[in-house]
Design a protein around this motif. Structure first.
Motif, PDB file in Angstrom:
ATOM      1  N   SER A  71      -8.175 132.699 -20.827  1.00 24.96           N
ATOM      2  CA  SER A  71      -8.370 134.188 -19.747  1.00 24.96           C
ATOM      3  C   SER A  71      -6.606 134.327 -19.248  1.00 24.96           C
ATOM      4  CB  SER A  71      -8.938 133.562 -18.376  1.00 24.96           C
ATOM      5  OG  SER A  71     -10.314 132.980 -18.456  1.00 24.96           O
ATOM      6  N   THR A  72      -5.688 133.365 -18.947  1.00 28.62           N
ATOM      7  CA  THR A  72      -4.670 134.181 -18.891  1.00 28.62           C
ATOM      8  C   THR A  72      -4.003 134.603 -20.115  1.00 28.62           C
ATOM      9  OG1 THR A  72      -4.586 131.735 -17.615  1.00 28.62           O
ATOM     10  CG2 THR A  72      -2.038 132.733 -18.832  1.00 28.62           C
ATOM     11  N   LEU A  73      -3.662 134.035 -21.412  1.00 23.36           N
ATOM     12  CA  LEU A  73      -3.688 134.768 -22.687  1.00 23.36           C
ATOM     13  C   LEU A  73      -4.580 136.407 -22.671  1.00 23.36           C
ATOM     14  CD1 LEU A  73      -1.996 134.924 -25.124  1.00 23.36           C
ATOM     15  CD2 LEU A  73      -4.226 134.080 -26.585  1.00 23.36           C
ATOM     16  N   PHE A  74      -5.525 136.269 -22.511  1.00 19.76           N
ATOM     17  CA  PHE A  74      -6.383 137.667 -22.256  1.00 19.76           C
ATOM     18  C   PHE A  74      -5.652 138.562 -21.128  1.00 19.76           C
ATOM     19  CE2 PHE A  74     -10.539 137.681 -24.611  1.00 19.76           C
ATOM     20  CZ  PHE A  74     -10.265 137.642 -25.377  1.00 19.76           C
ATOM     21  N   ASN A  75      -5.199 138.042 -19.749  1.00 22.75           N
ATOM     22  CA  ASN A  75      -4.659 138.939 -19.050  1.00 22.75           C
ATOM     23  C   ASN A  75      -3.624 139.527 -18.658  1.00 22.75           C
ATOM     24  OD1 ASN A  75      -6.836 138.399 -16.986  1.00 22.75           O
ATOM     25  ND2 ASN A  75      -6.400 136.637 -16.169  1.00 22.75           N
ATOM     26  N   ILE A  76      -2.501 138.160 -20.202  1.00 21.52           N
ATOM     27  CA  ILE A  76      -0.846 139.141 -20.681  1.00 21.52           C
ATOM     28  C   ILE A  76      -1.410 140.342 -21.127  1.00 21.52           C
ATOM     29  CG2 ILE A  76       0.419 138.472 -21.737  1.00 21.52           C
ATOM     30  CD1 ILE A  76       0.600 135.325 -20.237  1.00 21.52           C
ATOM     31  N   ILE A  77      -2.724 140.018 -22.130  1.00 22.58           N
ATOM     32  CA  ILE A  77      -2.865 140.951 -23.382  1.00 22.58           C
ATOM     33  C   ILE A  77      -3.357 142.612 -22.322  1.00 22.58           C
ATOM     34  CG2 ILE A  77      -3.730 141.927 -25.604  1.00 22.58           C
ATOM     35  CD1 ILE A  77      -4.399 139.367 -26.126  1.00 22.58           C
ATOM     36  N   CYS A  78      -4.257 142.267 -21.750  1.00 26.16           N
ATOM     37  CA  CYS A  78      -4.616 143.863 -20.878  1.00 26.16           C
ATOM     38  C   CYS A  78      -3.620 144.061 -19.811  1.00 26.16           C
ATOM     39  CB  CYS A  78      -5.545 143.596 -20.767  1.00 26.16           C
ATOM     40  SG  CYS A  78      -6.250 142.873 -18.973  1.00 26.16           S
ATOM     41  N   GLY A  79      -2.403 143.376 -19.510  1.00 24.30           N
ATOM     42  CA  GLY A  79      -1.394 144.492 -18.904  1.00 24.30           C
ATOM     43  C   GLY A  79      -1.642 143.637 -17.289  1.00 24.30           C
ATOM     44  N   LEU A  80      -2.479 142.792 -16.837  1.00 18.75           N
ATOM     45  CA  LEU A  80      -2.593 142.268 -15.588  1.00 18.75           C
ATOM     46  C   LEU A  80      -1.584 141.415 -15.248  1.00 18.75           C
ATOM     47  CD1 LEU A  80      -6.381 141.628 -14.474  1.00 18.75           C
ATOM     48  CD2 LEU A  80      -5.034 143.348 -13.645  1.00 18.75           C
ATOM     49  N   ILE A  81      -1.362 140.130 -16.445  1.00 20.77           N
ATOM     50  CA  ILE A  81       0.513 139.447 -15.539  1.00 20.77           C
ATOM     51  C   ILE A  81       0.544 139.531 -16.574  1.00 20.77           C
ATOM     52  CG2 ILE A  81      -0.970 138.363 -13.943  1.00 20.77           C
ATOM     53  CD1 ILE A  81      -1.629 136.217 -16.461  1.00 20.77           C
ATOM     54  N   THR A  82       2.206 139.772 -16.272  1.00 19.85           N
ATOM     55  CA  THR A  82       3.025 139.871 -17.038  1.00 19.85           C
ATOM     56  C   THR A  82       3.628 138.158 -18.045  1.00 19.85           C
ATOM     57  OG1 THR A  82       4.678 140.034 -15.543  1.00 19.85           O
ATOM     58  CG2 THR A  82       4.817 142.062 -16.406  1.00 19.85           C
ATOM     59  N   VAL A  98       3.864 141.412 -26.308  1.00 22.58           N
ATOM     60  CA  VAL A  98       2.817 142.479 -26.953  1.00 22.58           C
ATOM     61  C   VAL A  98       2.713 143.368 -27.233  1.00 22.58           C
ATOM     62  CG1 VAL A  98      -0.137 143.060 -26.984  1.00 22.58           C
ATOM     63  CG2 VAL A  98       0.983 140.877 -25.382  1.00 22.58           C
ATOM     64  N   VAL A  99       2.682 143.622 -29.049  1.00 17.70           N
ATOM     65  CA  VAL A  99       1.998 144.381 -29.857  1.00 17.70           C
ATOM     66  C   VAL A  99       1.009 145.175 -30.480  1.00 17.70           C
ATOM     67  CG1 VAL A  99       4.014 146.136 -32.018  1.00 17.70           C
ATOM     68  CG2 VAL A  99       5.322 143.986 -30.724  1.00 17.70           C
ATOM     69  N   ILE A 100       0.789 146.769 -30.074  1.00 13.76           N
ATOM     70  CA  ILE A 100      -0.314 146.622 -30.798  1.00 13.76           C
ATOM     71  C   ILE A 100      -0.099 148.415 -31.003  1.00 13.76           C
ATOM     72  CG2 ILE A 100      -2.399 148.218 -30.009  1.00 13.76           C
ATOM     73  CD1 ILE A 100      -2.801 146.472 -26.921  1.00 13.76           C
ATOM     74  N   GLU A 101      -0.645 148.753 -33.024  1.00 10.76           N
ATOM     75  CA  GLU A 101       0.286 149.459 -33.319  1.00 10.76           C
ATOM     76  C   GLU A 101       1.347 149.778 -33.484  1.00 10.76           C
ATOM     77  OE1 GLU A 101      -2.494 152.486 -31.688  1.00 10.76           O
ATOM     78  OE2 GLU A 101      -4.414 151.809 -33.660  1.00 10.76           O
ATOM     79  N   GLY A 102       2.355 148.694 -33.602  1.00  9.27           N
ATOM     80  CA  GLY A 102       4.065 149.243 -33.800  1.00  9.27           C
ATOM     81  C   GLY A 102       4.289 149.972 -32.498  1.00  9.27           C
ATOM     82  N   LYS A 103       3.571 149.174 -31.164  1.00 10.41           N
ATOM     83  CA  LYS A 103       4.547 149.587 -30.014  1.00 10.41           C
ATOM     84  C   LYS A 103       4.489 148.634 -29.225  1.00 10.41           C
ATOM     85  CE  LYS A 103       2.135 153.470 -28.858  1.00 10.41           C
ATOM     86  NZ  LYS A 103       1.334 154.548 -29.476  1.00 10.41           N
ATOM     87  N   ASN A 104       4.976 148.177 -28.525  1.00 13.66           N
ATOM     88  CA  ASN A 104       5.870 147.455 -27.810  1.00 13.66           C
ATOM     89  C   ASN A 104       4.813 147.650 -26.407  1.00 13.66           C
ATOM     90  OD1 ASN A 104       6.199 144.923 -25.682  1.00 13.66           O
ATOM     91  ND2 ASN A 104       8.562 145.076 -25.896  1.00 13.66           N
ATOM     92  N   GLY A 111       2.950 143.607 -20.816  1.00  7.81           N
ATOM     93  CA  GLY A 111       2.433 145.001 -19.342  1.00  7.81           C
ATOM     94  C   GLY A 111       2.488 145.833 -18.919  1.00  7.81           C
ATOM     95  N   GLN A 112       1.992 147.020 -20.494  1.00  6.67           N
ATOM     96  CA  GLN A 112       1.495 147.682 -20.071  1.00  6.67           C
ATOM     97  C   GLN A 112       0.044 147.483 -19.911  1.00  6.67           C
ATOM     98  OE1 GLN A 112       3.370 150.085 -22.726  1.00  6.67           O
ATOM     99  NE2 GLN A 112       1.775 151.761 -22.453  1.00  6.67           N
ATOM    100  N   ARG A 113      -0.895 148.571 -18.882  1.00  3.54           N
ATOM    101  CA  ARG A 113      -2.762 148.758 -18.847  1.00  3.54           C
ATOM    102  C   ARG A 113      -3.261 150.099 -19.484  1.00  3.54           C
ATOM    103  NH1 ARG A 113      -1.703 147.513 -12.503  1.00  3.54           N
ATOM    104  NH2 ARG A 113      -1.304 145.413 -12.590  1.00  3.54           N
ATOM    105  N   GLY A 114      -4.055 150.210 -19.696  1.00  4.04           N
ATOM    106  CA  GLY A 114      -4.833 151.219 -19.726  1.00  4.04           C
ATOM    107  C   GLY A 114      -4.895 151.487 -21.498  1.00  4.04           C
ATOM    108  N   VAL A 115      -4.683 150.106 -22.438  1.00  4.64           N
ATOM    109  CA  VAL A 115      -4.277 149.423 -23.581  1.00  4.64           C
ATOM    110  C   VAL A 115      -5.878 149.836 -24.231  1.00  4.64           C
ATOM    111  CG1 VAL A 115      -2.462 149.680 -25.287  1.00  4.64           C
ATOM    112  CG2 VAL A 115      -2.231 149.871 -23.433  1.00  4.64           C
TER     113      VAL A 115
END
Ligand SMILES: Nc1ncnc2c1ncn2[C@@H]1O[C@H](COP(=O)(O)OP(=O)(O)OP(=O)(O)O)[C@@H](O)[C@H]1O
Ligand SMILES: [Mg+2]
Lengths: 291, 248
Positions: free
Chosen positions: B49-60, B66-72, B75-79
């Motif tokens: 769950s910690t890994l998920f929280n990192i991916i969705c930007g809840l914790i850094t 985390v790179v999505i579609e080439g963008k870093n 820590g970003q939310r709403g992605v």
């Protein structure tokens, strides 16, 4: 989805049964108990002779019918004071609660003051308000507000903080603003708590107005009670108390009704949870039979 | 070769616990191809769950990106869209109002989203419950409603954290088959946490096995079996043995 069918809630028969059950539980039971007590009280007067200090219900009803016009005249003032004080308390509470919620540090500063304000005996300072604001309606409104704001502020502040952290996080992941989180989760989550505070305050408000009137007034049930007390008319006194009780219940009931209107989800829960528990129980029974 | 949609590069995370530093994730690397179904499996408390929280930007994370579609997007939310372990439907909103919450937050027109959502109630097995409150639904229905909310967030990837953990075995089977339907229909990539080896193999194109805390990637297993998979087939059992060995 077909195999899933038996798992779905069965909403056909249960609401009816629940409704009947709740009617008996919530209406018949309390009322029949009160009626039994009243009859016992009346019977006591018949058997042992009437007691001047505790006249039987029939005498109180008589006194009520005789003085009803005077009672309603005074009750009108008391109700107006109670309602206005309650409203004032609500507005002040919203302001304080939002302030405390927004500036977390303020909570440490204001909370003790709020608690201390409740330890001051109102009867002792009520005369002070008369001196300050005269014999009119204002000092009574202030007394009511003083008695009512505390439960409302506390229930608001604690309700707002009690929101499920995971729900808040769910919105954070969607990049929600603080205002959105407040509107969509924290405020609705606080409503249950807020309404308990509001209902307590509503039940207190009439008594607060009577206390305000007790120390000096031109009109109101408090004044009426002082007058009849001086002439030892306990029956009229008890009739006034019955009116106060009725008025308090009326305000309490109005808040209950408001809650039902504003929180339909909270009341639909009753049935849903029953069904859910039943389902789990049934499932467990099946499992036990199988293994 | 499909392009990677999400790359998780060298993510590490430690928590400060009562007994000092608690290393939780260590140098986690993963890549999720576009449109694929990837599962993460690992012992309880290892940091999934910690890994998920990192991916969705809840914790850094302490390190890594985390790179999505080439963008870093560390820590970003709403992605990404995220479905937590609990269904977390808001009890004060009807099901239809719950599932469109994503568009409400993003300021998309809500009426339009509701119209689209109404058409999907059949697909999600929730027909007739549009205006019900969550408390009146069964556990499976609530999970499906929560998944519908996640799908309607319109993000390229959905993170599902032990979505079926609280359901009984029968309902769970149905939900798995049905989740695959949804996945094929909506063409989203899915990252799925589970405790259940069979569930992971039944669903996924790829399974990552995490080790005990501090979690590292113990095994990356590509599951090359046609769907629908038969859990009793020899190939399936072969994969199962590999996963079991990695979890020992
Ligand atoms: N915010 C936090 N502060 C301190 N410790 C944390 C925090 N979040 C998680 N942990 C710790 O990190 C470890 C991993 O937690 P996590 O919830 O990620 O595990 P998990 O693999 O999802 O477990 P489960 O399978 O039970 O859901 C746990 O030991 C937990 O106590
Ligand atoms: Mg977890």
């Amino acid at each position: 989805m077909n195999q899933d069918k038996e798992k779905e809630p069965q909403t056909i028969n249960k609401p009816l049964r629940n409704w009947r059950f709740r009617f008996i539980k919530n209406i018949i039971m309390p009322f029949s108990f009160i009626i039994v007590i009243l009859f016992a009280w009346e019977a006591y007067g018949v058997v042992f002779g009437e007691n001047r200090l505790l006249p039987p219900p029939s005498r109180i009803i008589n006194a009520f019918v005789e003085t009803r016009e005077l009672l309603f005249f005074h009750a009108k003032y008391t109700l107006i004071e109670a309602a206005m004080g309650f409203l004032l308390a609500f507005l002040v509470s919203v302001f304080l609660a939002l302030l405390i919620d927004h500036f977390k540090l303020l909570k440490q500063a204001i909370y003790p003051l709020l608690v201390i304000s409740q330890t001051v005996p109102i009867v002792a300072i009520a005369p002070l308000f008369i001196v300050l604001f005269g014999f009119g309606i204002l000092p009574k409104v202030i007394v009511v507000a003083l008695m009512c704001f505390f439960p409302i502020v506390i229930s608001m502040v604690e309700g707002l903080q009690a929101a499920d952290k995971d729900m808040v996080d769910l919105l954070r992941v969607m990049d929600a603003s603080n205002w959105q989180i407040f509107r969509l989760v924290r405020f609705p989550a606080a409503l249950v708590s807020i309404f308990s505070g509001i209902k307590i305050a509503a039940a207190y408000s009439v008594m607060g107005a009577v206390i305000g009137e007790w120390v000096g007034a031109r009109y109101g049930l408090g004044l009426f009670m002082i007058l009849v007390q001086k002439s030892f008319r306990t029956d009229q006194m008890l009739a006034a108390i019955a009116v106060i009780t009725a008025a308090s219940l009326l305000l309490f009931g109005a808040m209950e009704l408001l809650q039902r209107l504003l929180m339909p989800w909270y009341y639909s829960k009753g049935d849903g949870e029953d069904i859910f528990v039943d389902q789990k129980r049934e499932r467990k029974v099946v499992n036990e039979e199988e293994g | 070769m499909p392009e990677p949609l999400i790359e998780i590069n060298g993510i590490s995370k430690s928590f400060k616990g009562p007994e000092g530093i608690l290393p939780t994730l260590r140098e986690i690397n993963m890549s999720i191809e576009k449109g694929s179904f990837v599962s993460i499996i690992g012992p309880s408390g290892c940091g999934k769950s910690t890994l998920f929280n990192i991916i969705c930007g809840l914790i850094t994370p302490d390190t890594g990106s985390v790179v999505i579609e080439g963008k870093n997007v560390t820590g970003q939310r709403g992605v990404v869209s995220y479905m937590p372990q609990k269904d977390l439907l808001f009890p004060w909103r009807t099901i239809i109002d719950n599932v469109v919450i994503g568009s409400l937050i993003e300021g998309r027109p809500v009426e339009e989203s509701k119209k689209r959502a109404r058409e999907l109630f059949g697909v999600f097995g929730l027909e007739g419950f549009e205006n019900s409150y969550p408390a009146t639904l069964s556990g499976g229905m609530r999970q499906r409603a929560a998944l519908m909310r996640t799908v309607l967030c319109e993000k390229p990837i959905m993170l599902l954290d032990e979505s079926f953990g609280g359901l009984d075995a029968m309902t769970r089977r149905n939900m798995q088959a049905w989740l695959l339907n949804i996945w094929e229909r909506f063409q989203r990539s899915v990252l799925f946490i589970t405790h259940d080896i069979e569930e992971a193999l039944y669903l996924s194109d790829k399974v990552y096995v995490l080790t005990e805390r501090p979690a590292e990637v113990g095994l990356e297993l590509v599951v090359d079996l046609p769907r629908p998979r038969v859990v009793t087939s020899p190939e399936f059992v072969e994969y199962k043995k590999k996963l079991l060995a990695a979890l020992e």
